[in-house]
Write a protein that holds these residues in place. Sequence first.
Motif, short mmCIF file in Angstrom:
data_model
loop_
_atom_site.label_atom_id
_atom_site.label_comp_id
_atom_site.label_asym_id
_atom_site.label_seq_id
_atom_site.Cartn_x
_atom_site.Cartn_y
_atom_site.Cartn_z
N UNK A 229 4.17 7.40 2.51
CA UNK A 229 3.49 8.62 2.04
C UNK A 229 3.92 9.00 0.63
N UNK A 230 2.96 9.45 -0.15
CA UNK A 230 3.21 9.84 -1.54
C UNK A 230 3.11 11.35 -1.71
N UNK A 231 2.10 11.94 -1.11
CA UNK A 231 1.95 13.40 -1.13
C UNK A 231 1.45 13.85 0.24
N UNK A 232 1.46 15.14 0.46
CA UNK A 232 0.92 15.70 1.69
C UNK A 232 -0.28 16.58 1.33
N UNK B 75 8.49 13.37 6.02
CA UNK B 75 8.00 14.24 7.08
C UNK B 75 7.43 13.35 8.17
N UNK B 76 7.87 13.52 9.42
CA UNK B 76 7.44 12.62 10.50
C UNK B 76 5.93 12.42 10.60
N UNK B 77 5.18 13.50 10.50
CA UNK B 77 3.72 13.39 10.62
C UNK B 77 3.13 12.54 9.50
N UNK B 78 3.75 12.58 8.31
CA UNK B 78 3.24 11.80 7.18
C UNK B 78 3.52 10.32 7.34
N UNK C 224 0.81 -1.20 0.00
CA UNK C 224 0.00 0.00 0.00
C UNK C 224 0.85 1.26 0.00
N UNK C 225 1.01 1.87 -1.17
CA UNK C 225 1.71 3.14 -1.26
C UNK C 225 0.66 4.22 -1.09
N UNK C 226 0.54 4.69 0.09
CA UNK C 226 -0.59 5.57 0.36
C UNK C 226 -0.38 6.93 -0.23
N UNK C 227 0.54 7.51 0.12
CA UNK C 227 0.55 8.87 -0.37
C UNK C 227 1.87 9.05 -1.01
N UNK D 286 4.09 8.68 10.06
CA UNK D 286 3.39 8.13 11.22
C UNK D 286 1.98 7.68 10.87
N UNK D 287 1.39 8.31 9.87
CA UNK D 287 0.05 7.91 9.46
C UNK D 287 0.05 6.57 8.73
N UNK D 288 1.21 6.12 8.35
CA UNK D 288 1.33 4.83 7.67
C UNK D 288 1.51 3.69 8.66
#
Length: 203
Positions: free
Chosen positions: A159-162, A142-145, A9-12, A147-149
């Motif tokens: 993460x792929x984008x923000x 980015x740490x926040x990005x 899963x490449x989320x963002x 962490x959502x994974x």
Amino acid sequence: MIESRKIINLILMAIPLFVLGSGCMSGRDSISTDTGLEKLPIENADSAKDKVELTFWHVYSDKEAAPLLELIETFNQSQNRIVVKTIGNQDATKQLVAISGGNPPDLALAYWNNVGPWADGGNVLELDSLMNDEHFDMNAFIPAAIERMKVGKHYYGLPFTMSILNTLLYNKKDFAEAGLSAPPETTEQLFDYAKKLIKKDAY
């Protein structure tokens, strides 16, 4: 990785797509592209191993996905070990139908809020071992990005984008004129500030 038929899963970020695609390899050389990306670990072209074909589903139309498709084509042309084939306009519903039918893509671009449910359902691969094998640099995100994974203690996507949907943009001049010195911190303050910022007879 492919035999498990679980979806990566490449989320963002497009770089992880290729790093994870080559995660099970050894005896690597490095290739670089003209995209300004870091060098990617890739199998030696003279390897006796079979060629790997990866299917990558994304949510964009061909027009929207143009930069991503260009990067994938650059990767495909850079070596002869891995071929990434893409299919666009594949939203979460289509992805779930494929997962439920036992025929998901190898890689997918989806939204971050799918990470938890899909991980709990055993539909996506836990990526920690692949990251460790590749000495993956988590500081690249980015740490926040990143962490959502994470679900529990494990990563199930990259993460792929923000999105800026969680970012408040405001005009300091307008705030100052309304007697406001800082942005709102609660929803209640947001509504209150909105009333104070209304300019009657402004036009």
